[in-house]
Design an enzyme around this catalytic site. Structure first.
Site, mmCIF file in Angstrom:
data_model
loop_
_atom_site.group_PDB
_atom_site.id
_atom_site.type_symbol
_atom_site.label_atom_id
_atom_site.label_comp_id
_atom_site.label_asym_id
_atom_site.label_seq_id
_atom_site.Cartn_x
_atom_site.Cartn_y
_atom_site.Cartn_z
ATOM 1 N N GLU A 99 0.700 -1.385 -0.088
ATOM 2 C CA GLU A 99 0.098 -0.534 0.210
ATOM 3 C C GLU A 99 0.799 1.279 0.390
ATOM 4 O O GLU A 99 2.310 0.983 0.444
ATOM 5 C CB GLU A 99 -0.667 0.333 1.215
ATOM 6 C CG GLU A 99 -2.143 -0.475 0.927
ATOM 7 C CD GLU A 99 -3.084 -0.223 0.180
ATOM 8 O OE1 GLU A 99 -2.606 1.221 -0.443
ATOM 9 O OE2 GLU A 99 -4.782 0.772 0.435
ATOM 10 N N ASP A 100 0.664 2.364 -0.285
ATOM 11 C CA ASP A 100 1.163 3.569 -0.246
ATOM 12 C C ASP A 100 0.982 4.341 0.770
ATOM 13 O O ASP A 100 1.486 5.111 1.369
ATOM 14 C CB ASP A 100 0.865 4.772 -0.861
ATOM 15 C CG ASP A 100 -1.623 4.703 -1.692
ATOM 16 O OD1 ASP A 100 -1.769 3.945 -0.867
ATOM 17 O OD2 ASP A 100 -1.300 5.896 -2.193
ATOM 18 N N ASP A 103 -4.719 4.992 6.367
ATOM 19 C CA ASP A 103 -4.754 6.246 6.990
ATOM 20 C C ASP A 103 -5.629 5.886 7.759
ATOM 21 O O ASP A 103 -5.095 5.566 9.075
ATOM 22 C CB ASP A 103 -5.968 6.864 5.852
ATOM 23 C CG ASP A 103 -5.978 7.991 6.096
ATOM 24 O OD1 ASP A 103 -6.244 9.205 7.589
ATOM 25 O OD2 ASP A 103 -5.631 9.222 5.093
ATOM 26 N N PHE A 152 -2.991 16.017 4.788
ATOM 27 C CA PHE A 152 -2.924 15.281 3.686
ATOM 28 C C PHE A 152 -1.682 15.433 2.615
ATOM 29 O O PHE A 152 -1.582 16.812 2.185
ATOM 30 C CB PHE A 152 -4.167 15.984 2.580
ATOM 31 C CG PHE A 152 -4.287 14.658 1.540
ATOM 32 C CD1 PHE A 152 -5.626 14.286 1.573
ATOM 33 C CD2 PHE A 152 -4.212 15.672 0.618
ATOM 34 C CE1 PHE A 152 -6.486 13.423 0.831
ATOM 35 C CE2 PHE A 152 -4.727 14.637 -0.517
ATOM 36 C CZ PHE A 152 -5.800 13.905 -0.195
ATOM 37 N N ARG A 165 0.109 12.630 -8.364
ATOM 38 C CA ARG A 165 0.497 10.973 -8.184
ATOM 39 C C ARG A 165 2.480 10.892 -8.850
ATOM 40 O O ARG A 165 3.046 10.308 -8.183
ATOM 41 C CB ARG A 165 0.304 10.101 -8.906
ATOM 42 C CG ARG A 165 -0.572 9.565 -8.972
ATOM 43 C CD ARG A 165 -1.786 8.899 -9.030
ATOM 44 N NE ARG A 165 -3.005 8.534 -8.853
ATOM 45 C CZ ARG A 165 -4.143 8.122 -7.861
ATOM 46 N NH1 ARG A 165 -3.510 7.830 -6.769
ATOM 47 N NH2 ARG A 165 -5.463 7.850 -7.831
HETATM 48 C C1 PRP Z 1 -5.709 5.533 -0.394
HETATM 49 C C2 PRP Z 1 -4.327 4.732 -0.415
HETATM 50 C C3 PRP Z 1 -5.357 3.533 0.463
HETATM 51 C C4 PRP Z 1 -6.061 4.199 1.209
HETATM 52 C C5 PRP Z 1 -5.937 4.471 2.773
HETATM 53 O O1 PRP Z 1 -6.662 4.979 -1.859
HETATM 54 O O2 PRP Z 1 -3.675 4.429 -2.098
HETATM 55 O O3 PRP Z 1 -5.381 2.228 -0.345
HETATM 56 O O4 PRP Z 1 -6.272 5.792 0.592
HETATM 57 O O5 PRP Z 1 -6.943 4.574 3.327
HETATM 58 P P1 PRP Z 1 -7.480 4.501 4.529
HETATM 59 O O6 PRP Z 1 -6.546 4.018 5.737
HETATM 60 O O7 PRP Z 1 -8.418 5.387 5.380
HETATM 61 O O8 PRP Z 1 -8.368 3.066 3.880
HETATM 62 P P2 PRP Z 1 -7.719 5.929 -2.568
HETATM 63 O O9 PRP Z 1 -8.337 5.313 -2.190
HETATM 64 O O10 PRP Z 1 -7.659 7.787 -2.780
HETATM 65 O O11 PRP Z 1 -7.628 5.391 -4.240
HETATM 66 P P3 PRP Z 1 -6.136 5.800 -5.114
HETATM 67 O O12 PRP Z 1 -5.196 4.609 -4.772
HETATM 68 O O13 PRP Z 1 -6.569 5.271 -6.499
HETATM 69 O O14 PRP Z 1 -5.678 7.355 -5.093
#
Ligand code: PRP
Length: 178
Positions: A99-100, A103, A152, A165
């Site tokens: 994961e990136d 949160d 953020f 990105r």
């Molecule tokens: C982001 C990120 C994680 C998730 C983390 O994805 O890549 O998958 O949110 O948040 P959380 O812990 O509150 O669930 P996003 O839905 O923004 O999609 P993306 O990866 O395509 O930018």
């Protein structure tokens, strides 16, 4: 979208590269040459995954999962959907979910349970960024690049309305945009 000209850098490109290399070394030590399937969660993790894979020398396959929970918003809707599923069966395999950012933890929590139900031999989690202050469910990653405060952030795969990105470092999005 109005392009924000100046973003404040939180983590530089070089700091990220050094840390990703360390994470790869840690992962290699733990798996001791055993084969892994790296599952990258699109879209945010694609750049981190690409760099991590280039530092890994153990036999690794890569798979992609696309999940959507946020849409174009900066806040979690809490509703997780798999938009693109894996192309392979992971039963009996060593899986490393990449994961990136973690949160609220809702995405990871959902994915962890979903992947566990497919009976992998092992399942570990690697995230570049961890924002523990925002956690809504108790979940931990096995490998964490950086723990950050409740900012953020954009860049290195992370977006704001699909932009930024491609920035090489992690940058702060000014509060007035949230
Ligand atoms: C982001 C990120 C994680 C998730 C983390 O994805 O890549 O998958 O949110 O948040 P959380 O812990 O509150 O669930 P996003 O839905 O923004 O999609 P993306 O990866 O395509 O930018």
């Amino acid at each position: 979208m109005t392009r924000i000209e100046k973003l404040e850098e939180l983590i530089s490109k070089d700091e990220i590269q050094d840390r990703v290399k360390e994470l790869a070394e840690e992962i290699e030590r733990d798996y001791q040459g055993n084969e892994i399937i790296v599952i990258s969660v699109l879209k945010g993790a694609f750049i981190f995954t690409a760099d991590l894979l280039r530092y890994l020398t153990i036999p690794s396959q890569v798979e992609f999962l696309a999940v959507s929970s946020y849409g174009s918003s900066t806040k979690s809707s809490g509703v997780i959907r798999i938009i693109k599923d894996l192309d392979v069966n992971i039963q009996g395999k060593n899986v490393l979910l990449v994961e990136d950012i973690v949160d609220s933890g809702l995405t990871l929590n959902y994915l962890k349970h979903n992947l566990k139900s497919r009976l992998p031999a092992s399942l570990k989690i690697c995230t570049l960024l961890d924002k523990p202050d925002k956690r809504e469910v108790e979940i931990y990653a096995d490998y964490v690049g950086f723990v950050i405060d409740d900012y953020f952030v954009v860049g290195y795969g992370l977006d704001y309305s699909e932009y930024y990105r491609n920035m090489p470092g992690i940058n702060l999005l000014p509060e007035e945009y949230l």
